[in-house]
Design a protein around this motif. Structure first.
Motif, PDB file in Angstrom:
ATOM      1  N   THR A   1       7.232 -15.740  41.978  1.00 31.65           N
ATOM      2  CA  THR A   1       5.978 -16.024  42.683  1.00 31.65           C
ATOM      3  C   THR A   1       4.831 -16.285  41.726  1.00 31.65           C
TER       4      THR A   1
ATOM      5  N   THR B   1       1.326  -9.722  51.578  1.00 33.92           N
ATOM      6  CA  THR B   1       1.222 -10.980  50.851  1.00 33.92           C
ATOM      7  C   THR B   1       1.161 -12.167  51.815  1.00 33.92           C
TER       8      THR B   1
ATOM      9  N   PHE C   1       2.189 -15.731  52.169  1.00 37.28           N
ATOM     10  CA  PHE C   1       3.262 -16.380  51.415  1.00 37.28           C
ATOM     11  C   PHE C   1       3.589 -17.799  51.859  1.00 37.28           C
TER      12      PHE C   1
ATOM     13  N   GLU D   1       7.796 -18.892  45.322  1.00 35.08           N
ATOM     14  CA  GLU D   1       6.778 -18.500  46.288  1.00 35.08           C
ATOM     15  C   GLU D   1       5.395 -18.800  45.717  1.00 35.08           C
TER      16      GLU D   1
ATOM     17  N   ALA E   1       1.586 -17.548  46.598  1.00 31.76           N
ATOM     18  CA  ALA E   1       1.094 -16.409  47.365  1.00 31.76           C
ATOM     19  C   ALA E   1      -0.333 -16.039  47.026  1.00 31.76           C
TER      20      ALA E   1
END
Lengths: 319, 319, 319, 319
Positions: free
Chosen positions: D222, D257, D259, D271, D273
Motif C-alpha cells: 500500500t 483505511t 482503500f 492498494e 489508501a
C-alpha cells in the motif's frame, strides 16, 4: 413582466495574447493539464478535458499580454438571430465574421468598454480518438492525470472603466440575470462590479471596476476543477513549478467561489476554482448587493482583498 | 430545427408519504440537517439550508410509504402558461389547484405512469430570521453544522412501468433534454431508463424501469452536499445512527454522480450526492446511450448495481 | 552515538483558563463538537470523539485566559520513572501530585520558561456507553455529527521568552526529536521557534518566541479533523457562529499543517488542523531549519504570517 | 509488566517480482506517480515523492509475480543489534548480507510462514537535485503532479498459512503492538488476521489467512495519498488507464483505511489508501478483536469483502 432572456448558453472561448507563447502553452498543458487541439499561425488552441467544444482557449503570440476577444455561444440558431438583431440596435455592432477553427460564423461587437466580443451557435464538438477517449462516455475526453487537471472553462472576469454601461448593455441586449453586484452604497447603488448569469452557474462573466480607469482590459480567466481539495493541490503544483501565486486558496464571499489566482508566464491572471455544489436555479433570482462598507471585511473567512486586484490587468500600461 | 423548450426551471418539491412521521422527520432534521418551515395537519414542510423556496420536501403521514406528488417550477408565468397549454393537449391534464403553503396556484397532471405532478411559478422565497441568517448573504440560510448538512434538493428518480411513454411525454410536452438513457441495445433503442435535464444540472428527473411492472412508484429523492468528502462523512453519520445504507458511496458511471443510498425510517430511499463540477452547458447536448451489455460492468469503478435497485420502490406491494 | 529517547508517548491534556467558562464550554461542545466527561468545582473536562483518554482539555474558570498546566503521557511506567529521574537532575522539578480526574499520579515541573507541566502514565481510558458507542469499534466514541467534529488533540504551541533554554531542556531531559526550527540565520543558529516530535506525528509541541518577552504564556492548542475539506467547513461554521477567525485556512510551510486559527470566547487561540498524510517515521530525522529570511515568504502559498502571531498569547498583559 | 519493544521504526521497502518488468515500471511511474532512483541488473528501484530513503520498492524481473523480500528499518544501531540477537534465538535467523543499493548491512530471516525478511538501520537518505527539489523543504522531493501522486509507502499485507505462528514471532521477537485482529470467535480466539503497529500509524504490516493454505505469499503493498479525494481520483485514473480495479474505493471497518485495490500489470495487488487523521498514540493500546460473525457485515459501510481477498495472492499456483 417581461420574460428574462435566456438566449446565451455559456461562455464559449477566450483568446489570450501572450508575449511568451511557448511558456504560456507549457503552462496550460503541463501545469493546468489542458490539451492542444490545433495550431494555426501564431495561435494555439486548447481545451480542458471536459470542454465539449474544439477549444475554450486560444493563445496568440503578441508583444504584450491581454485578451484579443471572447465569445458567447447561444442556445440555438434562432437565439443567435435574436441577439444579433438586438446588438444591431446598439452602437456596438461590428458584423459577421466567417468563424474560426472550431466554430462557425460569429457576429462581432464591442462591449461598451471596448472588449472585442463575438456570439455564435455553430460549433465543432470535440471528438476524442483512441488516445484520449474516456472510459466514462459522458466525459468529453479522458481525465489527464497531469498537473492541475482542470475540467472545464468556468468564467471570465473583465475590467471596465464604466461598469454601469457594461451592465446595462449586457442585461438589455444579451439577457440573463445579474446575480451579484458591488455598489458604492445602498443609496446611490452605483455599480463597481457585476456578475452575470446565463445558465445555472451563478456567473459566467464578471465585470469589475478598473482603478486605473483604462478601457477594455482583461482581469482573469477561470477554469474549474472538481473539488476544493484539487484547488489546494493546484496551489502546491504552482508552488512546486515556480508559478506566481497572487492570492488564495480562499473562499470569495461574493459567489462563494473557492479560488486560487496565479499568473501564467505571459502575464495574464488565471484562476483555478471550485464552486462546491452552488447553483442558482431560481429563474427570478434577486441580485445580491454588497456595499463598499461590507467589502472591507474581505473574503469569506476574512482574507483581505489583495490591492493588485483593482489595478493589475492586461495589458498593463507602460511605466 | 425547432428550438429546445427551456420552460421548466427546476424540480420544485416532493411530497413523500411515511407511516412513521415522527421518525422520518427526525431523520430529515437530525441526520440530513434540514429544517422545518411549517407544520399543517398531517404534514411537515422542510428545506435544506440553501433551498431558496419555502420547502422542497413535504412529509405526510400515511399508512404506507411512497410519493403523493412532486412539482416543477417554471421559468416565468408565461412559461407556465405555455406548458399548461401543452399539457392540456394530452390525456394527462387534471386542472388547477389553489397552491399550498409556500407556493401559488399549480396545474396538476398525471405522468403517463400515473405519478401526480404539478407545475407552478408563484412561490414564496424563504426568508430567514436572526436565528438562521447566513453570514454569506448569497446563501438562503445558515449552514447548520448538524448531521449531513445537505445543501439543496438535487433530483428525483421515479419508477415507471412504461419508460418510453414517460420519456415521450416529458420531452414533447414539458421540454428540456434527455441527457442520458439506458436502452436494451443500440438496434432497438428500447428505453429502460431516462435522465431529463431542464437547466445546467445534468438531470433533475430520472425515470427507470420498474421490474415489478407496477405503476407510479417512487424510487428515490436526492439532496446535494458540497463535496464528495461530505458524502463519505454522511456514510459514517448514517452508520453511527443506525440508518440503513443500501449501497455506496461510489460513483455512478451514468451522470457521474457520487452517491450514497439510504432508507429513511418511513421506508423511502434517499440519496446523498455530489456531482463534482459536472454541468452540461451545451444547449444541443446529444443523449449518451448505455446498452444493457455496458451496464453489466456496474458503476464507474466496478461496483455491481444492487439488485434491489430494480424492484425496491415505494409503495411496496403487500407480500 | 546515543540512542534517541522515546519515553514520551504523546501530549496528554491541557488545562486552559477562561474568564467565560459557560461560553468557552459551549464553544468546545457546540462548535468544536467535543463532549463533556466530567465537571468538578470550577472545571469542565472535555474530549474529542476519538480521544482515548478521559479528557484532553480541562477548562477552568479564572479571571483571565491562559494555560494552567499541560501534561505528557509516557510510554510505560518505566519510561515515566526514567524521565522523572532526569527531571530531578534539573532545577525545574517540583514533585509528585496525586493525579486528577482521569489520570493517576503525575510528576510536576516547570519548563525553563515557567510553564507548569506534568508527566504521567496511569490513565483512565474513556469508556463509552450505549449513547456514544461507535459502530466502528476502533473509534473511542461515536462521530458526533455536530459542528466541526474534531477528532483528537493534536498539538500545543507555547510562547517562550527563551526558546533556546526550552529546546535544550526538552531534548536533553524529555527526549524526542526537534523536527523543525526557525533560526535567525544559518551562521548563528539562534533559535526563534522549535517543534518537538515524540512519536510519528511531526510535532506534539511547538515553542515560539514571545515578542513581548513575557514568560510562560500560551500560544494555541490544536485539534485535528480528518481532512482539509473539514478545515474549510470549520471556517464556515466559525463564520456562521460569530467565532473570530484570526487567519487561515491556509497551509503552513513549516510542518505543512493545513490550519485555521480562531479565538474561543474566553480569549485563547485554538487551531483546527489537518496534516494530510504527513508523518515522520525516520528515527534519525534531521531537523529542518528555516531562517528569518526564508520566513519572509510567508506561509506555503504566500499568505503573510499575521503579526498578532508574535505577540498575542494568553494571558495578555494589562494595557 | 515488561515494556513494549519499540525497536522497529517502520516498514522499509518491499521487493516485488514481476513477469512484466517494463509494464510494471510504467504503472508505478506513470500511474502511481513514483520515480526511479536506480536500475541494476533485472531490478528497478523506486520511491514515492515523500519517501525519505533511496527506495521503498524494488521491482525485479521474474517468471512469476510475488514478493522476494521485504525489510524493516530499526530505530537505531542498538535497536538493530537487540533485534538481531532476539531473532538468533529463533529458528528463523539466516544471517547478515552486505546490504543493497540504498541501505547498509541487513540481517536476513524468514517469517514463520517463510517470507524472506530483512532488518537494517544504515540507510541512504534520498537527496533530491535541482530537478526534483521541493519548494517545501520538509518534503523529500517535489510533488510530481503525475497520475496518482502517491506520497509514501504505507503498509504491507502478507498471506500466511499459519497466522498464529506469525503473530507470536512478530510480537515476541520484533516487538510493537497488535492493534487489531480477526479471530474465529471470542471463545477460541483463533487468529485469522493480525495487524502490527510499530510507530503511530495504526499498522505497518498485516498478515491474513491464506485460504489456499499456501506458504509465504504476498497479499498487497500500500502507498498513501494525502486525502480520500485523491483515492477517488486514483480510481478514475486507474479506470481511464485500463488498470484492473478489484474493489473500492470504500472504508475498511478494520483500521478505518479508505482503500482502493488494483492489480499492477505484473499481477501483484496494490492498494492506494488514506487513513484520514487516524493515529494510535496510546502506548498500551488494547487490541481490537473482530469475530468472523462480525466480519459478515462487510466493510464499514456494508460493502461485502470480495472473495478473491482470501485466495488471490502472488505467486498464484499453476492451475
Amino acid at each position: 413582466m417581461n420574460e428574462t432572456i435566456w438566449d446565451l448558453a455559456h461562455l464559449g472561448h477566450v483568446e489570450l495574447l501572450t508575449p511568451k507563447l511557448d511558456q504560456s502553452t507549457r503552462f496550460f498543458t503541463e501545469i493546468m493539464g489542458m490539451s492542444i487541439t490545433a495550431t494555426a499561425g501564431d495561435s494555439i488552441y486548447l481545451r480542458a478535458y471536459d470542454d465539449y467544444e474544439h477549444h475554450t482557449l486560444k493563445l496568440t503570440a503578441s508583444p504584450q499580454a491581454g485578451m484579443r476577444h471572447f465569445a458567447w455561444r447561444t442556445r440555438s440558431p434562432q437565439a443567435l438571430q435574436r441577439r444579433v438583431e438586438a446588438i444591431r440596435q446598439t452602437p456596438y455592432a461590428i458584423g459577421w465574421n466567417d468563424g474560426d477553427l472550431g466554430h462557425g460564423p460569429a457576429f462581432e461587437f464591442r462591449s461598451p468598454d471596448g472588449h472585442l466580443t463575438e456570439i455564435y451557435f455553430e460549433t465543432e464538438k470535440y471528438r476524442c480518438g483512441p488516445q484520449d477517449q474516456s472510459a466514462l462516455k459522458n466525459t468529453a475526453s479522458r481525465f489527464p492525470g497531469r498537473g492541475i487537471n482542470v475540467r472545464r472553462i468556468d468564467h471570465l472576469n473583465l475590467f471596465a472603466s464604466d461598469v454601469r454601461a457594461y451592465r446595462d448593455f449586457q442585461l438589455e441586449t444579451l439577457g440573463g440575470i445579474m446575480s451579484e453586484s458591488i455598489v458604492d452604497d445602498l443609496e446611490n447603488m452605483n455599480p463597481r462590479a457585476v456578475w452575470f448569469m446565463v445558465n445555472s452557474k451563478s456567473y459566467d462573466l464578471a465585470v469589475t471596476l478598473d482603478y486605473l480607469a483604462l478601457q477594455g482590459r482583461f482581469h482573469h480567466l477561470t477554469y474549474a476543477v472538481n473539488s476544493r481539495e484539487e484547488v489546494l493541490i493546484a496551489a502546491d503544483i504552482c508552488l512546486e513549478n515556480g508559478i506566481q501565486i497572487e492570492t488564495g486558496p480562499h473562499k470569495h464571499i461574493i459567489q462563494q467561489t473557492f479560488f486560487l489566482y496565479v499568473y501564467e508566464p505571459g502575464g495574464n491572471r488565471i484562476e483555478i476554482a471550485n464552486t462546491t455544489a452552488r447553483l442558482i436555479t431560481d429563474p427570478d433570482y434577486k441580485t445580491v448587493f454588497w456595499t463598499m462598507e461590507e467589502r472591507k471585511r474581505g473574503q469569506a473567512w476574512g482574507l483581505p482583498t489583495i490591492p493588485s486586484f483593482h489595478t493589475q490587468g492586461t495589458p498593463m500600461p507602460s511605466p
